[in-house]
Design an enzyme around this catalytic site. Structure first.
Site, short mmCIF file in Angstrom:
data_model
loop_
_atom_site.label_atom_id
_atom_site.label_comp_id
_atom_site.label_asym_id
_atom_site.label_seq_id
_atom_site.Cartn_x
_atom_site.Cartn_y
_atom_site.Cartn_z
N ILE A 21 0.96 -1.06 0.22
CA ILE A 21 -0.09 -0.23 -0.10
C ILE A 21 0.70 1.60 -0.02
O ILE A 21 0.49 2.42 -0.66
CB ILE A 21 -1.08 -0.03 1.18
CG1 ILE A 21 -1.94 -1.19 1.25
CG2 ILE A 21 -1.69 1.19 1.28
CD1 ILE A 21 -2.57 -1.28 0.21
N GLU A 152 15.85 -15.77 3.70
CA GLU A 152 15.54 -16.04 2.18
C GLU A 152 15.49 -14.64 1.58
O GLU A 152 15.55 -14.55 0.27
CB GLU A 152 14.28 -16.61 2.12
CG GLU A 152 12.95 -16.01 2.78
CD GLU A 152 11.74 -16.81 2.61
OE1 GLU A 152 11.69 -17.80 2.60
OE2 GLU A 152 10.66 -15.98 2.85
N LYS A 192 12.72 1.04 19.86
CA LYS A 192 13.72 0.02 19.40
C LYS A 192 13.79 -1.04 18.33
O LYS A 192 14.60 -1.00 17.46
CB LYS A 192 13.76 -0.62 20.70
CG LYS A 192 15.14 -1.48 20.99
CD LYS A 192 16.48 -0.50 21.17
CE LYS A 192 16.38 -0.17 22.57
NZ LYS A 192 17.47 0.91 22.85
N CYS A 384 -16.77 -17.32 -12.14
CA CYS A 384 -15.85 -18.30 -12.56
C CYS A 384 -16.38 -19.60 -12.04
O CYS A 384 -17.59 -19.91 -12.30
CB CYS A 384 -14.55 -18.18 -11.93
SG CYS A 384 -13.35 -19.09 -13.19
N LEU A 385 -16.22 -20.13 -10.84
CA LEU A 385 -16.68 -21.29 -10.32
C LEU A 385 -18.01 -20.73 -9.91
O LEU A 385 -19.19 -21.89 -9.89
CB LEU A 385 -16.02 -21.87 -8.89
CG LEU A 385 -16.40 -23.10 -8.35
CD1 LEU A 385 -16.43 -24.25 -9.26
CD2 LEU A 385 -15.87 -23.46 -7.17
N HIS A 510 -13.02 -13.27 -14.51
CA HIS A 510 -12.86 -12.46 -13.48
C HIS A 510 -12.83 -10.87 -13.48
O HIS A 510 -11.74 -10.30 -13.82
CB HIS A 510 -11.37 -12.99 -12.74
CG HIS A 510 -11.47 -14.51 -12.24
ND1 HIS A 510 -11.52 -14.73 -10.93
CD2 HIS A 510 -11.06 -15.35 -12.84
CE1 HIS A 510 -11.53 -15.91 -10.87
NE2 HIS A 510 -11.14 -16.55 -11.86
N GLU A 512 -13.29 -8.74 -11.39
CA GLU A 512 -12.99 -7.97 -10.13
C GLU A 512 -11.42 -7.54 -10.58
O GLU A 512 -10.99 -6.68 -9.62
CB GLU A 512 -13.04 -8.89 -8.77
CG GLU A 512 -12.12 -10.11 -8.84
CD GLU A 512 -12.49 -11.33 -9.67
OE1 GLU A 512 -13.35 -11.42 -10.41
OE2 GLU A 512 -12.04 -12.51 -9.21
N1 GLN Z 1 -12.26 -24.56 -10.49
C1 GLN Z 1 -12.78 -24.05 -11.69
C2 GLN Z 1 -11.92 -24.10 -12.91
O1 GLN Z 1 -11.02 -24.46 -13.02
C3 GLN Z 1 -13.10 -22.56 -11.61
C4 GLN Z 1 -11.78 -21.60 -11.28
C5 GLN Z 1 -12.19 -20.34 -10.56
O2 GLN Z 1 -13.12 -20.07 -10.13
N2 GLN Z 1 -11.14 -19.49 -10.84
O3 GLN Z 1 -12.63 -24.12 -14.18
#
Ligand code: GLN
Length: 541
Positions: A21, A152, A192, A384-385, A510, A512
């Site tokens: 940030i 590391e 400190k 997505c999912l 996605h 977002e």
């Molecule tokens: N698991 C699902 C796929 O691989 C959705 C992936 C996700 O939501 N980013 O297609």
């Protein structure tokens, strides 16, 4: 090395102080003065990228246009600067070693012993300078992940030390972020830990130029003086970073502390102009003075760690401000949702988002959630999912394919309405092999999605292996589903929506990942608006 200036941001005392940030806020201030800025992150772990990490380990995996799976801080960089990052903006120890070892096998170092210094540090520096060499930027801000003093991160700190000499003292500086804790029992701010952490840096050959001190209280002049004296910096280079109400306050707080002025004067640059932050202030005004509020449920299986959904959470903040509406996000664990309690769990929500995810755990709860939102006409957004669950739910409960599933959940399902893409079927390696990054999508003119975007050609980012199975397309269309977004080349489904529902949209991509302060994502903005409308309708019933 072109003429870029290099700003390195290191961290000490503890992790999670918010280096990302601070880097993004400084980047914003410089950009708002008319400079061209990019921010990159170097992560000291051995994974080649965070794509194979569990969200519980590392929060969300952020995906760039060019399909890099990266650290979630890159999301902050994009949201603050409103400019895209790429694979070059995130480099891990794993990638550095991979590059060096690959070259060793190719015989690039024939006759030589390959060592951490110079070979690993040279490769780190090559990556550190790569964006600067494009000539596209005035400033390259480099965040070094982890904490100074960690085993590391040593090669990275050594590379920063060398890089400072390579580019010259007026072309580079180091900002060190530390913690100044308040000890209640002593009633005092303690310096400190900061002194020790600067000592660690000195031992590694680096004198920080500016110290940014995270604290829950204001730093009084005596504390600043003490830090300056013990850490060999000017008192005006001790910058206070007090806990903020929102991360979006931080650029203005850093401006107040004159962090950008200090950076420019240390780099011997005469400031072009004062930062133009009007748009940012307007955004904050809208964010902090909402005229309404909506309750939105985020249904997912990683809800114990909201960082797993970072970009979604931030996209709601942008969309809320856009609507002058506070978004009260309720995190709901999908494993806890069952047919018997679904009304109880979701009944008070104005909108429901079913989150992305992987694997079987929590799936049935997500499918129950979709059913509830569809039947109760609650605004629904599946990502997505989340979209894939909507497809399975509709297949089972509307079309009547009771056994329908995704092959990710049940490989032997008789109705694989969500299935692996053919090119995914023979893939063995897990790292970097999903469908990743930006792909084009054509929106159907008469659809809700088109109305939301106000354009028909869009591009959005992906991270998945499974897809809607086009063999079932007609059955879904007959059941009232509109496939409103299609990939023009592959014909894969990108957006689906329901005709007879106030707002029911699923995206395979996605959205977002592309929401920024300057450009809130239209789908999130429209979803919040639909939730507001649903709330008003409920109240008038
Ligand atoms: N698991 C699902 C796929 O691989 C959705 C992936 C996700 O939501 N980013 O297609």
């Amino acid at each position: 090395m072109a003429s870029a200036k290099y700003i390195f941001v290191t961290g000490g005392v503890t992790s999670s102080l918010g280096k990302g940030i601070i880097a993004a806020s400084l980047g914003k201030l410089l950009q708002a003065r008319g400079y061209r800025v990019t921010i990159q992150k170097f992560d000291p772990y051995i994974n080649i990228d965070p794509g194979t990490l569990n969200p519980y380990e590392h929060g969300e995996c952020y995906v760039t246009d060019d399909g890099a799976e990266t650290d979630l801080d890159l999301g902050h960089y994009e949201r603050f600067l409103n400019s895209p990052t790429s694979q070059s903006n995130n480099v891990t120890t794993g990638r550095i070693y991979y590059n060096v070892i690959t070259q060793e096998r190719q015989g690039k170092y024939l006759g030589k012993t390959v060592q951490v210094i110079p070979h690993i540090t040279d490769e780190i520096k090559r990556n550190m300078f790569a964006l600067g060499e494009t000539g596209e930027y005035d400033f390259i801000i480099t965040e070094i992940g982890g904490c100074v003093g960690d085993i590391e991160s040593l090669p990275f700190i050594e590379a920063v030390r060398q890089a400072k000499w390579d580019v010259g003292q007026t072309n580079s500086l180091v900002i060190h972020l530390t913690l100044v804790p308040y000890l209640k029992s002593a009633g005092e701010l303690k310096t400190k830990p900061t002194q020790h952490s600067v000592k660690d840096l000195l031992e590694e050959g680096i004198q920080p130029d500016i110290l940014v001190c995270r604290s829950e209280r204001r730093l009084p002049p005596e504390v600043r003086k003490k830090i300056a004296r013990f850490c060999n910096v000017n008192i005006n280079s001790v910058i206070e970073a007090i806990d903020a109400e929102t991360i979006y306050d931080v650029p203005l707080l850093m401006r107040k502390e004159k962090l950008d002025d200090r950076v420019l004067s240390k780099l011997k640059m005469s400031p072009k102009e004062d930062p133009k932050m009007e748009h940012w202030k307007e955004f904050l005004g809208r964010l902090k003075n909402p005229t309404d509020e909506v309750k939105i449920g985020l249904v997912g299986k990683y809800v114990e760690l909201p960082d797993a959904y970072k970009s979604i959470v931030e996209a709601f903040i942008h969309a809320g401000a856009n609507n002058e509406c506070k978004v009260d996000l309720k995190y709901i664990h999908s494993e806890e949702i069952h047919a018997e309690n679904v009304e109880n769990m979701l009944g008070d929500l104005d909108g429901i988002l079913v989150a992305p995810g992987f694997g079987e755990r929590g799936i049935e709860g997500k499918i129950q959630t979709v059913k509830y939102a569809r039947e109760n006409r609650t605004p629904f957004f599946g990502i997505c999912l989340g979209m894939q669950c909507a497809v399975v739910e509709i297949a089972r409960n509307v079309i009547g394919l009771e056994e329908a599933s995704s092959t990710e959940i049940n490989e032997d399902t008789t109705h694989p309405v969500i299935d692996l893409m053919p090119e995914q079927k023979n893939i063995q390696d897990m790292g970097g092999t999903m469908r990743l990054g930006a792909y084009p999508c054509d929106l159907k003119k008469s659809s809700k999605a088109y109305a939301v975007y106000s354009e028909s050609k869009i591009s959005e980012r992906h991270r998945h292996r499974y897809e809607f199975n086009n063999n079932y397309k007609e059955q879904f269309e007959n059941a009232g589903v509109v496939f409103s977004g299609i990939n023009p080349e592959t014909k894969l489904v990108e957006v689906m929506e329901l005709k007879n529902h106030p707002w029911f949209i699923g995206t395979q991509y996605h959205p977002e990942l592309k929401s920024t302060v300057l450009n809130p994502h239209p789908l999130f903005a429209a979803f919040v608006k639909a939730a507001l409308a649903a709330k008003v309708e409920k109240a008038t019933k």
